[in-house]
Write an enzyme that holds these catalytic residues in place. Sequence first.
Site, PDB file in Angstrom:
ATOM      1  CE1 TYR A  99      -3.812   2.416   1.043  1.00 35.47           C
ATOM      2  CE2 TYR A  99      -1.982   3.566   2.087  1.00 35.47           C
ATOM      3  CZ  TYR A  99      -3.288   3.553   1.622  1.00 35.47           C
ATOM      4  OH  TYR A  99      -4.053   4.686   1.720  1.00 35.47           O
ATOM      5  CD  GLU A 187      -5.980   4.369  -1.091  1.00 40.74           C
ATOM      6  OE1 GLU A 187      -6.099   4.673   0.109  1.00 40.74           O
ATOM      7  OE2 GLU A 187      -6.924   3.881  -1.758  1.00 40.74           O
TER       8      GLU A 187
END
Lengths: 377, 288
Positions: A99, A187
Amino acid sequence: MKLHEFQAKEMFAAYGIPTQKGLVIEDPAQVTRLSLKYPVVLKAQVLVGGRGKAGGIKLAATPDEARVRAAAILGMDIKGERVRRLLVAEAVDIGAEYYLAFIIDRTARRLTAIASAAGGIDIEEVARTSPEKITRQTVHPFVGFHAYHARKLGRSLGLTGTLLSDFGAVAGALSKLCIAEDAELAEINPLAVVGGRLLAVDAKVIIDDNAVFRHPALPPNEELTELERLARGAGLAYVELDGDIAVIGNGAGLVMSTLDVVAHFGGHPANFLDVGGGASTENMRQALAIVVRKPGVRALFINIFGGITRCDDIARGIVATPPPVGMVVRLVGTNEVEGRKILEAAGISAYRDPQEAAQAVVVLAASPSGQVGRVRK
Amino acid sequence: MSVLISAKTRVLIQGITGYQGEFHAARMREFGTQIVAGVTPGKGGTDARGVPVFETIAEAVAATGATAACLFVPARAAKDAALEAIEERLDPVVIITEGIPVHDSVQIVAWAGQTGVRVIGPNCPGLTSPGQCKIGIMPNPLFTEGPVGVISRSGTLTYEIVAALTQHGIGQSTALGLGGDPVVGMSFTDGLRLFEDDPQTKAVILIGEIGGSAEEDAAQFIRAHMTKPVVGYIAGRTAPVGKRMGHAGAVISGTAGTAASKIAALEAAGVKVATLPADVVRLVREVL
């Protein structure tokens, strides 16, 4: 303003962040004409979260299967949002998932990089259950995000060799994107290992609404309803809710509080519109025209505390645009006396106490005659 | 006493020749604020209703001894104006402007942190110390001098509550509007610390709203450091998740930033939290 995945990935590509080969279609028939290697993955392009669980992401091994799947997903309703477009991308074999995001951290008051080796799942869940799996790196605005920051983050994920240098390149590019494009969030989840290299398998970008003026090439904001877009065009803050009382006020805090007070007395706001500080007669006219267009509105509540906003300007707007539903007005503050005179000349009397006014509008919305006539104090 | 500003504060208005700047400079003077200079690039050497206008803050400070700044410049020019005010060490720098890009605010706040200058806002109504000074746009007639400090993220809700206090004979030491943006200069915690140290202030009202964790941080500070009573009110109890509720900073994301979380944190720190704005006065009476 939230971008679709395909829009965010176009932006990624412009900054050199690797993504899968893919194309966007709006019609199932288009799928067989794409020159992609099968299997492919079909992903619904919606702005709401949770599309995978809702059946908005499917694999297809052949063009025929892809067409059938595309027909099923296009037009599907995901949490109230209709699927108008599909991203069709070559499916990849995913190894480890990481992530990586840059976000404006409100507490640190800095842009902050967030990285985790627990990629591919909901990061808020990771933050709650195992915060030690998340590494953060705040970015000083006058120093910037540098290769050493990226190395530090990459090492915290346990990366070495090619993956570590890939990670540095991706993180550097994402930080540049975030600053240059005025993103409040950029993101990658997951940032996956595919064939020994890092690949952005999903993409999420939210552009700061306040900075849209600096980016004229941005696509239209699809998050807004038609009325929300209309209001924004007029410089008004408008949000749709699902009750039957339209609410207009001045100042975000006052309007939010008005919604709470209405709800406290058993009412259900249909929407709210903040005419802002220094609202003019024209702003008020536009506001009135917008809020009552929402279907199902049975009553209107106008709650004004005049500061920079002057009550007489508000009153002139109200008188000029009589609403088609019953209305309760609460009007106090700057030029209150003049404002009340204008309203009274039109047969409208205004409350001074906000709670009494809120109770009156709740009664009005619940009454069978709520759609006709005006309520008097 | 008052916090941050006093009768001695000498205020410079950036954007004094604009519609809002000119109007509010006049209201501040009526309140008793010393407005000593204006700065509008391109209009140096002129005057705005008797206030001398300069090209740069450096010149304005040299000529007038200005000590604080108030910004009414448009959002696209606000970063330049704010960085200039901070560089010249005006303090506080009060940014009224709404709609400043958040990356610009990050730079402004970082520069303020490095220089020790206190920035209030952006997107705020300013601050008012009755009988002393007002910087910003709060309506003059609402205020009366007294023992209650008010800190808020919302302008009109502050007016609503201050008006109710005054109506019930409870005066204010200073009302401080922090601003509705996700990134602002002074925080609730900074404001609480000032009120805790201010001898005039006997109780503090904290007016919060959904989004972020400034109220939760304030609750921690209150529990650890405040000896004076605090009364709270949080707007947005019924706000849906993910919608920007008028203020750029008022968004509930996931489970964070809800009114319930803020109310729980404040109550756990001993703060009495009002359900309705009208209850605030009663709760303040109880603690005074």
